[in-house]
Design a protein around this motif. Structure first.
Motif, PDB file in Angstrom:
ATOM      1  N   LEU A  67       0.838  -1.201   0.000  1.00  0.00           N
ATOM      2  CA  LEU A  67       0.000   0.000   0.000  1.00  0.00           C
ATOM      3  C   LEU A  67       0.881   1.263   0.000  1.00  0.00           C
ATOM      4  O   LEU A  67       0.641   2.202  -0.765  1.00  0.00           O
ATOM      5  CB  LEU A  67      -0.896  -0.017   1.238  1.00  0.00           C
ATOM      6  CG  LEU A  67      -2.094   0.902   1.211  1.00  0.00           C
ATOM      7  CD1 LEU A  67      -3.110   0.417   0.193  1.00  0.00           C
ATOM      8  CD2 LEU A  67      -2.739   0.969   2.587  1.00  0.00           C
ATOM      9  N   VAL A  68       1.922   1.230   0.873  1.00  0.00           N
ATOM     10  CA  VAL A  68       2.829   2.383   0.948  1.00  0.00           C
ATOM     11  C   VAL A  68       3.527   2.585  -0.393  1.00  0.00           C
ATOM     12  O   VAL A  68       3.623   3.703  -0.910  1.00  0.00           O
ATOM     13  CB  VAL A  68       3.853   2.207   2.093  1.00  0.00           C
ATOM     14  CG1 VAL A  68       4.940   3.274   2.033  1.00  0.00           C
ATOM     15  CG2 VAL A  68       3.152   2.259   3.442  1.00  0.00           C
ATOM     16  N   GLN A  69       3.974   1.481  -0.989  1.00  0.00           N
ATOM     17  CA  GLN A  69       4.648   1.581  -2.294  1.00  0.00           C
ATOM     18  C   GLN A  69       3.711   2.178  -3.348  1.00  0.00           C
ATOM     19  O   GLN A  69       4.104   3.013  -4.161  1.00  0.00           O
ATOM     20  CB  GLN A  69       5.126   0.200  -2.769  1.00  0.00           C
ATOM     21  CG  GLN A  69       6.246  -0.394  -1.929  1.00  0.00           C
ATOM     22  CD  GLN A  69       7.449   0.518  -1.853  1.00  0.00           C
ATOM     23  OE1 GLN A  69       7.912   1.048  -2.862  1.00  0.00           O
ATOM     24  NE2 GLN A  69       7.951   0.740  -0.651  1.00  0.00           N
ATOM     25  N   LEU A  70       2.451   1.752  -3.277  1.00  0.00           N
ATOM     26  CA  LEU A  70       1.449   2.217  -4.231  1.00  0.00           C
ATOM     27  C   LEU A  70       1.237   3.725  -4.071  1.00  0.00           C
ATOM     28  O   LEU A  70       1.215   4.476  -5.060  1.00  0.00           O
ATOM     29  CB  LEU A  70       0.135   1.466  -3.958  1.00  0.00           C
ATOM     30  CG  LEU A  70      -0.814   1.310  -5.127  1.00  0.00           C
ATOM     31  CD1 LEU A  70      -0.246   0.326  -6.124  1.00  0.00           C
ATOM     32  CD2 LEU A  70      -2.175   0.823  -4.635  1.00  0.00           C
ATOM     33  N   VAL A  71       1.113   4.157  -2.819  1.00  0.00           N
ATOM     34  CA  VAL A  71       0.896   5.582  -2.543  1.00  0.00           C
ATOM     35  C   VAL A  71       2.110   6.389  -3.006  1.00  0.00           C
ATOM     36  O   VAL A  71       1.978   7.441  -3.631  1.00  0.00           O
ATOM     37  CB  VAL A  71       0.626   5.809  -1.035  1.00  0.00           C
ATOM     38  CG1 VAL A  71       0.616   7.292  -0.710  1.00  0.00           C
ATOM     39  CG2 VAL A  71      -0.698   5.189  -0.632  1.00  0.00           C
ATOM     40  N   MET A  72       3.303   5.865  -2.704  1.00  0.00           N
ATOM     41  CA  MET A  72       4.538   6.575  -3.100  1.00  0.00           C
ATOM     42  C   MET A  72       4.604   6.713  -4.627  1.00  0.00           C
ATOM     43  O   MET A  72       5.016   7.745  -5.146  1.00  0.00           O
ATOM     44  CB  MET A  72       5.774   5.818  -2.615  1.00  0.00           C
ATOM     45  CG  MET A  72       5.810   5.616  -1.141  1.00  0.00           C
ATOM     46  SD  MET A  72       6.523   6.992  -0.259  1.00  0.00           S
ATOM     47  CE  MET A  72       8.207   6.481  -0.200  1.00  0.00           C
TER      48      MET A  72
ATOM     49  N   ALA B  97      -4.446   9.209   4.000  1.00  0.00           N
ATOM     50  CA  ALA B  97      -2.984   9.088   4.040  1.00  0.00           C
ATOM     51  C   ALA B  97      -2.353   9.375   2.680  1.00  0.00           C
ATOM     52  O   ALA B  97      -1.187   9.756   2.607  1.00  0.00           O
ATOM     53  CB  ALA B  97      -2.585   7.695   4.511  1.00  0.00           C
ATOM     54  N   VAL B  98      -3.123   9.230   1.617  1.00  0.00           N
ATOM     55  CA  VAL B  98      -2.541   9.437   0.280  1.00  0.00           C
ATOM     56  C   VAL B  98      -2.113  10.903   0.075  1.00  0.00           C
ATOM     57  O   VAL B  98      -0.938  11.168  -0.161  1.00  0.00           O
ATOM     58  CB  VAL B  98      -3.506   8.956  -0.822  1.00  0.00           C
ATOM     59  CG1 VAL B  98      -2.934   9.258  -2.199  1.00  0.00           C
ATOM     60  CG2 VAL B  98      -3.771   7.467  -0.674  1.00  0.00           C
ATOM     61  N   PRO B  99      -3.031  11.898   0.197  1.00  0.00           N
ATOM     62  CA  PRO B  99      -2.574  13.284   0.053  1.00  0.00           C
ATOM     63  C   PRO B  99      -1.602  13.699   1.165  1.00  0.00           C
ATOM     64  O   PRO B  99      -0.689  14.511   0.924  1.00  0.00           O
ATOM     65  CB  PRO B  99      -3.861  14.112   0.129  1.00  0.00           C
ATOM     66  CG  PRO B  99      -4.875  13.229   0.749  1.00  0.00           C
ATOM     67  CD  PRO B  99      -4.491  11.830   0.416  1.00  0.00           C
ATOM     68  N   ALA B 100      -1.780  13.134   2.371  1.00  0.00           N
ATOM     69  CA  ALA B 100      -0.878  13.494   3.473  1.00  0.00           C
ATOM     70  C   ALA B 100       0.547  13.056   3.169  1.00  0.00           C
ATOM     71  O   ALA B 100       1.511  13.785   3.436  1.00  0.00           O
ATOM     72  CB  ALA B 100      -1.367  12.861   4.777  1.00  0.00           C
ATOM     73  N   THR B 101       0.692  11.860   2.573  1.00  0.00           N
ATOM     74  CA  THR B 101       2.023  11.366   2.222  1.00  0.00           C
ATOM     75  C   THR B 101       2.659  12.284   1.180  1.00  0.00           C
ATOM     76  O   THR B 101       3.851  12.614   1.277  1.00  0.00           O
ATOM     77  CB  THR B 101       1.937   9.931   1.668  1.00  0.00           C
ATOM     78  OG1 THR B 101       1.230   9.141   2.613  1.00  0.00           O
ATOM     79  CG2 THR B 101       3.313   9.337   1.438  1.00  0.00           C
ATOM     80  N   ALA B 102       1.857  12.725   0.224  1.00  0.00           N
ATOM     81  CA  ALA B 102       2.382  13.608  -0.822  1.00  0.00           C
ATOM     82  C   ALA B 102       2.950  14.882  -0.201  1.00  0.00           C
ATOM     83  O   ALA B 102       4.070  15.309  -0.522  1.00  0.00           O
ATOM     84  CB  ALA B 102       1.265  13.957  -1.804  1.00  0.00           C
ATOM     85  N   THR B 103       2.191  15.479   0.730  1.00  0.00           N
ATOM     86  CA  THR B 103       2.647  16.713   1.376  1.00  0.00           C
ATOM     87  C   THR B 103       3.877  16.467   2.242  1.00  0.00           C
ATOM     88  O   THR B 103       4.840  17.236   2.202  1.00  0.00           O
ATOM     89  CB  THR B 103       1.505  17.300   2.236  1.00  0.00           C
ATOM     90  OG1 THR B 103       0.364  17.454   1.404  1.00  0.00           O
ATOM     91  CG2 THR B 103       1.892  18.637   2.816  1.00  0.00           C
TER      92      THR B 103
END
Lengths: 76, 364
Positions: A67-72, B97-103
């Motif tokens: 999931l983390v890899q996907l988000v990254m 968590a997706v937009p938060a990770t980007a920021t």
């Protein structure tokens, strides 16, 4: 006759494993019905739950990693 | 009714209401706006969830109230509902968590900076070192004492003003390496959306790229002792040309200071200069009148050190005293400042030793 018994035995084994995996998944989110809990304590085997627990933990870790890899990937 | 309406209208139109901004700043950098947008997105998600959850709750309380004859049902479990209210929040959290990770990845990307500045927190001041420019100075609170003790009107930048502001160029990526010398501090400028803990022995990184020149103010935001509220942060963003000029000026000033240190000053000159240094660097603990705070900070007036051998007096200022709150000032004060403050302490604040020391005699 002999084949039939083996079939019943192996389907029973599959059932035990499926139930154990479901119970482990239920424990991950902290939700379990009373009926299933009683069934697990009366008929379940300790070793099956340990193995199912380890297996599901591994799957959980891999899915978090994935999931983390996907988000990254999405972010970059 | 009309009275209440008028009152409400007049309250809404009061300018004082503008000071009651509760939301965070949008800031002045692309990154701060990104953080603000993320904050608003998460905020509205929370609002929707809150309205839905409390709506259902209050509706149920009202609809099934006892006076209408509602009777509580007795049941043990509903696995479907339980799974639903566990899985749905998990999915919402992962989606957030997706937009938060980007920021966060943007915030932590301190690579390829044009200017590197080390920020060190001291009790109770900030030190700024420009790693590529050989510029190194301390930034002290400059609010007059009269304002602090309510003897004069407080200016708009009360406790948010310093003697030497941190100067950075506009439209350049500036990397901050944040650490501390004594206890944990935290360097915070709300308009940059930068808030970094300054921890002794650690270096935390942050960066900023400000588009518009201007002055931006912040504070220490980690309780760090007696004068925690008296060590503000002021950042002056200059245009590129102005920044280059400032760097050149700083270098010229450094040469001039070295030159000044080799000159001899008169007793009066030393005392006059020493008073300013004392008020900025010493009065926080030893108090403006030199009386100290009994049990915590020793008095300068009549002190064995300030009236004893001058070498020991210089030594405690230059090197500090281990195990006490007395800092080493060798990096904070110039030779001229140290000579001036030693002379001041020996010949003012009720002391009349009568001797003096020249900047050239200060061994740092």
């Amino acid at each position: 006759m002999m084949i039939e018994i083996i079939d019943i035995k192996s389907s029973l084994r599959v059932k035990i494993w499926v139930q154990a995996i479901w119970s482990v998944m239920a424990s991950f989110i902290g939700v379990q019905s009373n009926t299933n809990r009683e069934r697990d304590f009366e008929h379940g085997r300790f070793s099956v739950f340990v193995v199912a627990g380890l297996l599901m933990t591994l799957i959980f870790l891999l899915s978090v990693y994935g999931l983390v890899q996907l988000v990254m990937m999405y972010v970059q | 009714m009309s009275k209440a309406f008028t009152l409400a209208l007049s309250l809404l139109s009061t300018p004082a209401l503008a000071d009651w901004q509760l939301n965070m700043n949008e800031g002045v950098t692309a990154l701060s706006r990104e953080i603000f947008d993320l904050h608003m997105l998460i905020f509205w998600i929370c609002v929707v969830i809150g309205v839905a959850v409390f709506g259902v709750m209050f509706y149920s309380i009202f609809k099934f109230r006892k006076s209408k004859g509602a009777v509580a049902e007795h049941w043990h479990e509903n696995t479907t509902v339980e799974v639903f209210w566990t899985v749905v929040p998990s999915i919402i959290l992962i989606a957030m968590a997706v937009p938060a990770t980007a920021t966060l990845m943007d915030m932590y990307d301190t690579s390829e900076a044009d200017v590197d500045i080390q920020i060190t927190g001291y009790q109770w001041k900030w030190r700024y070192q420009y790693l590529d420019e050989d510029i190194d100075f301390f930034s002290n609170l400059s609010t007059p004492r009269e304002e602090i003790v309510n003897e004069s009107t407080k200016n708009p930048n009360y406790l948010l003003e310093v003697d030497n502001a941190l100067v950075i160029p506009a439209n350049k990526k500036v990397r901050f390496l944040v650490t501390a010398n004594d206890v944990i501090h935290s360097w915070w400028v709300p308009h940059f959306a930068v808030k970094k803990d300054a921890i002794p022995g650690f270096i935390n990184e942050a960066w900023v790229k400000v588009e518009e020149p201007g002055v931006y103010r912040g504070q220490c935001t980690e309780l760090c002792g007696k004068d925690h509220g008296f060590m503000p942060v002021v950042v002056e963003v200059k245009s590129e040309a102005d920044y280059e000029q400032w760097v050149a000026d700083q270098k010229a000033m450094k040469l001039a200071m070295a030159d000044e240190a080799s000159k001899d000053l008169s007793m009066d000159e030393l005392i006059a200069k020493g008073e300013g240094v004392y008020q900025a660097a010493c009065s926080g603990c030893h108090q403006p009148n030199g009386q100290g705070i009994p049990g915590a900070f020793p008095a300068i007036t009549g002190s064995a050190i300030a009236t004893g051998a001058i070498d020991a007096h210089i030594d405690i200022i230059v090197n500090g005293k281990t195990g006490t709150a007395m800092q080493a000032f060798k990096e904070q004060l110039s030779a001229v400042d140290i000579a001036a403050v030693v002379t001041y302490q020996r010949n003012a604040l009720g002391n009349t030793v009568g001797d003096m020391v020249q900047p050239s005699a200060i061994q740092k």
